[in-house]
Write an enzyme that holds these catalytic residues in place. Structure first.
Site, mmCIF file in Angstrom:
data_model
loop_
_atom_site.group_PDB
_atom_site.id
_atom_site.type_symbol
_atom_site.label_atom_id
_atom_site.label_comp_id
_atom_site.label_asym_id
_atom_site.label_seq_id
_atom_site.Cartn_x
_atom_site.Cartn_y
_atom_site.Cartn_z
ATOM 1 N N ARG A 1 35.293 33.176 13.560
ATOM 2 C CA ARG A 1 35.746 32.425 14.724
ATOM 3 C C ARG A 1 34.597 31.568 15.249
ATOM 4 N NH1 ARG A 1 38.083 37.554 18.062
ATOM 5 N NH2 ARG A 1 35.874 38.053 17.899
ATOM 6 N N SER B 1 26.654 37.840 31.270
ATOM 7 C CA SER B 1 26.882 38.097 29.845
ATOM 8 C C SER B 1 25.676 37.669 29.026
ATOM 9 C CB SER B 1 28.123 37.348 29.360
ATOM 10 O OG SER B 1 28.231 37.397 27.948
ATOM 11 N N TYR C 1 34.158 31.685 28.477
ATOM 12 C CA TYR C 1 33.705 32.901 29.164
ATOM 13 C C TYR C 1 32.236 32.764 29.570
ATOM 14 C CZ TYR C 1 32.756 37.981 29.611
ATOM 15 O OH TYR C 1 32.389 39.231 30.052
#
Length: 312
Positions: A266, A114, A139
């Protein structure tokens, strides 16, 4: 050449399978599900199992040259809300897969990591592969951990690997009803005449890139020789766009008067991600080819042609 694609029925996996078949590979898919949008090409071998099923994984690895590891069961917010589950369902099976690859004689693993999360908040833009890795969500932490295990297995056992760190791919076959994938979600809401929700003030920046460009990077990563020095590659669009910029592109392409609703930001969202892809250009002879406007137009045509895609 024979490939195993874990998660090969998902958005990225389905496009990768199509690309592999089109270039003459024999392909096996390990996935719990069938494709959501259309059938796989003829001749693709599907093993219906989760990547945590070690017996099925070892069966799937028989006579495989290259493994493309995409299977990942959680997105950013879900992983961060339950990090132990993320470790159990993603990191642990990934490490077991790597070990099984070693035992099965697999030549190379191409891991989809990622680029949007492993670096954490950017210290400079564009982000190079040597940028510090300080992920701020679960993640990104588990993706980075799997990267480290790949590096360990190469050092100890000589198991070849290539790590791709994509920015934000988008395109046809990405389910627009899910919470992930801003381009497809925005286009779908425009098609339905629904407002688009944005977390924060719309200033979050990403470099979106079309799915065919990610597939071409993966194909090159699978076969590129002479990677002794570099095995980690950023792949992305090369240009940053804020969510507000993306909204304007959606309006331009669709001709719809899109309404935007802004929600509180967030904490696990990295403010800006624009990846430096010069290493991939130099080592893999890869560059993104599809512009954002062109890719959004292609995706809009796909979404506009969908039938029976209601909520649920």
């Amino acid at each position: 050449m024979r490939a195993l694609v874990t998660g090969g029925s998902g958005f990225i996996g389905a496009h990768l399978v199509d690309g592999l078949v089109a270039t003459g590979w024999k392909v096996r898919v390990l996935d719990l599900f069938d494709r959501r949008f259309g059938p796989a090409p003829a001749g693709v071998d599907l093993i219906k199992a989760d990547v945590s099923n070690d017996y099925a994984v070892r069966e799937a690895l028989v006579d495989v040259d290259v493994v493309f590891h995409l299977a990942w069961s959680t997105i950013h917010e879900v992983a961060t809300r339950n990090p132990l589950q993320d470790i159990e369902s993603n990191m642990m099976p990934s490490v077991q897969l790597i070990d099984d690859c070693r035992r099965s004689g697999v030549r190379r693993i191409v891991f989809f990591s990622s680029g949007g999360t492993v670096y954490g908040p950017a210290q400079h833009l564009p982000i190079t592969e040597t940028h510090p890795t300080h992920p701020i969500n679960a993640y990104g932490i588990t993706k980075l951990a799997v990267e480290k295990y790949l590096q360990m297995y190469y050092h100890l056992y000589g198991l070849e690997y290539v790590i791709l760190r994509p920015s934000v791919p988008y395109g046809p076959m990405q389910d627009p009803r899910r919470r992930q994938g801003a381009v497809n979600v925005f286009l779908y809401r425009a098609a339905q005449g629904e407002p688009i929700e944005i977390w924060g003030d719309g200033s979050v920046v990403r470099d979106y890139f079309y799915i065919s460009d990610l597939v071409s990077a993966a194909l090159k990563a699978a076969t590129a020789p002479g990677l002794e020095g570099e095995r980690v590659f950023n792949v992305g669009g090369g240009q940053g766009y804020s969510l507000n910029d993306l909204i304007q592109v959606v309006r331009d392409v669709t001709g719809q008067a899109v309404t935007v609703v802004y929600r509180p930001g967030r904490l696990f969202d990295v403010p800006s991600v624009v990846l430096d892809t010069s290493r991939a250009a130099a080592c893999l002879n890869w560059r993104p080819e599809v512009t954002l406007a062109e890719g959004v137009e292609r995706t809009w045509q796909w979404i506009a042609g969908l039938e029976g895609l209601g909520e649920g």
